[in-house]
Design a protein around this motif. Structure first.
Motif, PDB file in Angstrom:
ATOM      1  N   GLU A  39      49.972  51.489  50.840  1.00  0.00           N
ATOM      2  CA  GLU A  39      51.151  50.628  50.775  1.00  0.00           C
ATOM      3  C   GLU A  39      50.875  49.457  49.852  1.00  0.00           C
ATOM      4  OE1 GLU A  39      51.474  48.127  54.612  1.00  0.00           O
ATOM      5  OE2 GLU A  39      50.276  49.872  55.199  1.00  0.00           O
ATOM      6  N   GLU A  40      51.919  48.947  49.216  1.00  0.00           N
ATOM      7  CA  GLU A  40      51.749  47.790  48.338  1.00  0.00           C
ATOM      8  C   GLU A  40      51.486  46.548  49.183  1.00  0.00           C
ATOM      9  OE1 GLU A  40      53.986  46.884  44.849  1.00  0.00           O
ATOM     10  OE2 GLU A  40      54.835  48.917  44.763  1.00  0.00           O
ATOM     11  N   ALA A  41      50.289  46.045  49.106  1.00  0.00           N
ATOM     12  CA  ALA A  41      49.881  44.848  49.855  1.00  0.00           C
ATOM     13  C   ALA A  41      48.535  44.397  49.312  1.00  0.00           C
ATOM     14  CB  ALA A  41      49.775  45.145  51.348  1.00  0.00           C
ATOM     15  N   TYR A  42      48.310  43.100  49.324  1.00  0.00           N
ATOM     16  CA  TYR A  42      47.029  42.560  48.864  1.00  0.00           C
ATOM     17  C   TYR A  42      46.838  41.165  49.447  1.00  0.00           C
ATOM     18  CZ  TYR A  42      49.706  39.733  45.503  1.00  0.00           C
ATOM     19  OH  TYR A  42      50.582  38.844  44.923  1.00  0.00           O
ATOM     20  N   PRO A  43      45.618  40.641  49.443  1.00  0.00           N
ATOM     21  CA  PRO A  43      45.376  39.295  49.978  1.00  0.00           C
ATOM     22  C   PRO A  43      46.109  38.235  49.140  1.00  0.00           C
ATOM     23  CG  PRO A  43      43.317  40.514  49.741  1.00  0.00           C
ATOM     24  CD  PRO A  43      44.360  41.297  49.023  1.00  0.00           C
ATOM     25  N   GLU A  44      46.950  37.462  49.769  1.00  0.00           N
ATOM     26  CA  GLU A  44      47.705  36.429  49.045  1.00  0.00           C
ATOM     27  C   GLU A  44      46.782  35.420  48.382  1.00  0.00           C
ATOM     28  OE1 GLU A  44      48.208  37.347  52.145  1.00  0.00           O
ATOM     29  OE2 GLU A  44      50.264  38.128  52.264  1.00  0.00           O
ATOM     30  N   ALA A  45      45.593  35.239  48.925  1.00  0.00           N
ATOM     31  CA  ALA A  45      44.645  34.269  48.370  1.00  0.00           C
ATOM     32  C   ALA A  45      44.253  34.599  46.939  1.00  0.00           C
ATOM     33  CB  ALA A  45      43.393  34.189  49.250  1.00  0.00           C
ATOM     34  N   LEU A  46      44.387  35.862  46.530  1.00  0.00           N
ATOM     35  CA  LEU A  46      44.021  36.240  45.163  1.00  0.00           C
ATOM     36  C   LEU A  46      44.888  35.553  44.124  1.00  0.00           C
ATOM     37  CD1 LEU A  46      43.325  40.072  45.550  1.00  0.00           C
ATOM     38  CD2 LEU A  46      41.680  38.190  45.513  1.00  0.00           C
ATOM     39  N   ASP A  47      46.018  34.993  44.547  1.00  0.00           N
ATOM     40  CA  ASP A  47      46.903  34.286  43.616  1.00  0.00           C
ATOM     41  C   ASP A  47      46.610  32.788  43.533  1.00  0.00           C
ATOM     42  OD1 ASP A  47      48.431  36.441  42.660  1.00  0.00           O
ATOM     43  OD2 ASP A  47      49.690  36.425  44.452  1.00  0.00           O
ATOM     44  N   GLU A  48      45.600  32.309  44.226  1.00  0.00           N
ATOM     45  CA  GLU A  48      45.293  30.877  44.220  1.00  0.00           C
ATOM     46  C   GLU A  48      44.674  30.470  42.884  1.00  0.00           C
ATOM     47  OE1 GLU A  48      43.001  29.751  47.615  1.00  0.00           O
ATOM     48  OE2 GLU A  48      44.312  30.799  49.030  1.00  0.00           O
ATOM     49  N   ASN A  49      45.332  29.567  42.185  1.00  0.00           N
ATOM     50  CA  ASN A  49      44.850  29.136  40.872  1.00  0.00           C
ATOM     51  C   ASN A  49      43.518  28.408  40.942  1.00  0.00           C
ATOM     52  OD1 ASN A  49      47.018  30.126  39.247  1.00  0.00           O
ATOM     53  ND2 ASN A  49      48.303  28.448  39.956  1.00  0.00           N
ATOM     54  N   ALA A  50      43.258  27.727  42.034  1.00  0.00           N
ATOM     55  CA  ALA A  50      42.018  26.953  42.150  1.00  0.00           C
ATOM     56  C   ALA A  50      40.786  27.852  42.118  1.00  0.00           C
ATOM     57  CB  ALA A  50      42.031  26.125  43.430  1.00  0.00           C
ATOM     58  N   ALA A  51      40.962  29.140  42.382  1.00  0.00           N
ATOM     59  CA  ALA A  51      39.815  30.044  42.375  1.00  0.00           C
ATOM     60  C   ALA A  51      39.186  30.108  40.981  1.00  0.00           C
ATOM     61  CB  ALA A  51      40.242  31.438  42.826  1.00  0.00           C
ATOM     62  N   VAL A  52      40.018  30.057  39.942  1.00  0.00           N
ATOM     63  CA  VAL A  52      39.499  30.134  38.572  1.00  0.00           C
ATOM     64  C   VAL A  52      38.648  28.907  38.259  1.00  0.00           C
ATOM     65  CG1 VAL A  52      40.107  30.260  36.134  1.00  0.00           C
ATOM     66  CG2 VAL A  52      41.454  31.532  37.821  1.00  0.00           C
ATOM     67  N   GLY A  53      39.160  27.730  38.591  1.00  0.00           N
ATOM     68  CA  GLY A  53      38.414  26.502  38.316  1.00  0.00           C
ATOM     69  C   GLY A  53      37.088  26.463  39.048  1.00  0.00           C
ATOM     70  N   SER A  54      37.087  26.865  40.313  1.00  0.00           N
ATOM     71  CA  SER A  54      35.848  26.867  41.086  1.00  0.00           C
ATOM     72  C   SER A  54      34.854  27.882  40.522  1.00  0.00           C
ATOM     73  CB  SER A  54      36.144  27.175  42.553  1.00  0.00           C
ATOM     74  OG  SER A  54      36.948  26.153  43.120  1.00  0.00           O
ATOM     75  N   TYR A  55      35.379  29.014  40.089  1.00  0.00           N
ATOM     76  CA  TYR A  55      34.523  30.042  39.485  1.00  0.00           C
ATOM     77  C   TYR A  55      33.819  29.485  38.247  1.00  0.00           C
ATOM     78  CZ  TYR A  55      33.306  34.413  37.078  1.00  0.00           C
ATOM     79  OH  TYR A  55      32.642  35.413  36.414  1.00  0.00           O
ATOM     80  N   VAL A  56      34.582  28.813  37.383  1.00  0.00           N
ATOM     81  CA  VAL A  56      34.004  28.273  36.149  1.00  0.00           C
ATOM     82  C   VAL A  56      32.965  27.196  36.456  1.00  0.00           C
ATOM     83  CG1 VAL A  56      34.507  26.997  34.031  1.00  0.00           C
ATOM     84  CG2 VAL A  56      36.027  28.849  34.767  1.00  0.00           C
ATOM     85  N   VAL A  57      33.262  26.329  37.429  1.00  0.00           N
ATOM     86  CA  VAL A  57      32.306  25.272  37.795  1.00  0.00           C
ATOM     87  C   VAL A  57      30.980  25.876  38.241  1.00  0.00           C
ATOM     88  CG1 VAL A  57      31.800  23.498  39.532  1.00  0.00           C
ATOM     89  CG2 VAL A  57      34.008  23.508  38.356  1.00  0.00           C
TER      90      VAL A  57
END
Length: 225
Positions: A39-57
């Protein structure tokens, strides 16, 4: 039978190539044919923009420490001439990151991991996504340049759009070349399991490979000067 969520859109609104989406859809069809519920479903947290910034840091700080560690082993401080321009740019950014900012990124990642993991607590066994948001680049497309040094990092973003989140969460994931373009280039579909469920991931991957084997497929080879 397993309950599988499928993600058919780019995280954080990222554009996704049609063939990459086709890879996920193809894998979903095979899973359904094997008796699993998709079924079409995924963790909503994957859309959090802050994840990119934290990843880069965290990546930048890790690169800075890696150069420092290698320098200690060599008995000298490494400089810009010792590494590629992108590596040096990340190291400089990591070295300029304050301890509170780094701790903030780590704290975000801990919470992010729990929010992503809650998807599996809702009764899902696996998450299915495209492996990348873009097709394999031509040789040299990501070649580094000195101005600006971070440009290759940005150009590479589509290739980690679906995978980088699980570098942060630590969940097991696997990419399977279940699809190919009209030109015969392989395109991957990614499966993600809950923490510690590598056994389930490998069993399902083996079943998919048996249902749609790829060992005899040969992609064309391109090379340019």
């Amino acid at each position: 039978p397993l309950r599988v969520g499928v993600m058919l859109q780019g995280p954080r609104g990222a554009a996704v190539h049609a063939d990459c989406l086709a890879a996920a859809r193809s894998a979903a069809q095979v899973l359904e044919a094997l008796g699993h519920r998709v079924e079409e479903a995924y963790p909503e947290a994957l859309d959090e923009n802050a994840a990119v910034g934290s990843y880069v840091v965290i990546v930048a700080a890790s690169v800075a420490r890696a150069l420092e560690s290698h320098g200690q082993k060599l008995g000298r401080k490494l400089g810009a001439a010792d590494v590629e321009p992108l590596t040096w740019a990340l190291a400089e950014q990591g070295g300029a990151t304050s301890a509170p900012r780094y701790i903030e990124a780590v704290e975000f990642v801990h919470g992010f991991g729990r929010r992503v993991a809650s998807f599996w607590q809702r009764g899902f066994d696996l998450l299915l996504t495209p492996t990348t948001a873009a097709l394999a680049p031509r040789i040299g497309a990501l070649t580094e340049t000195r101005e600006p040094p971070l440009a290759p990092f940005l150009r590479a973003a589509p290739y980690g759009a679906f995978t980088s989140s699980f570098n942060l969460t630590g969940q097991p994931a696997i990419s399977l070349p279940l699809h190919e373009t009209a030109e015969g280039m392989p395109v991957g579909a990614q499966l993600v399991a809950a923490y510690g469920r590598e056994d389930l991931l490998l069993r399902v991957a083996a079943a998919l490979e048996e249902a749609r084997p790829w060992r005899d497929r040969r992609a064309p080879v391109y090379a340019s000067a």
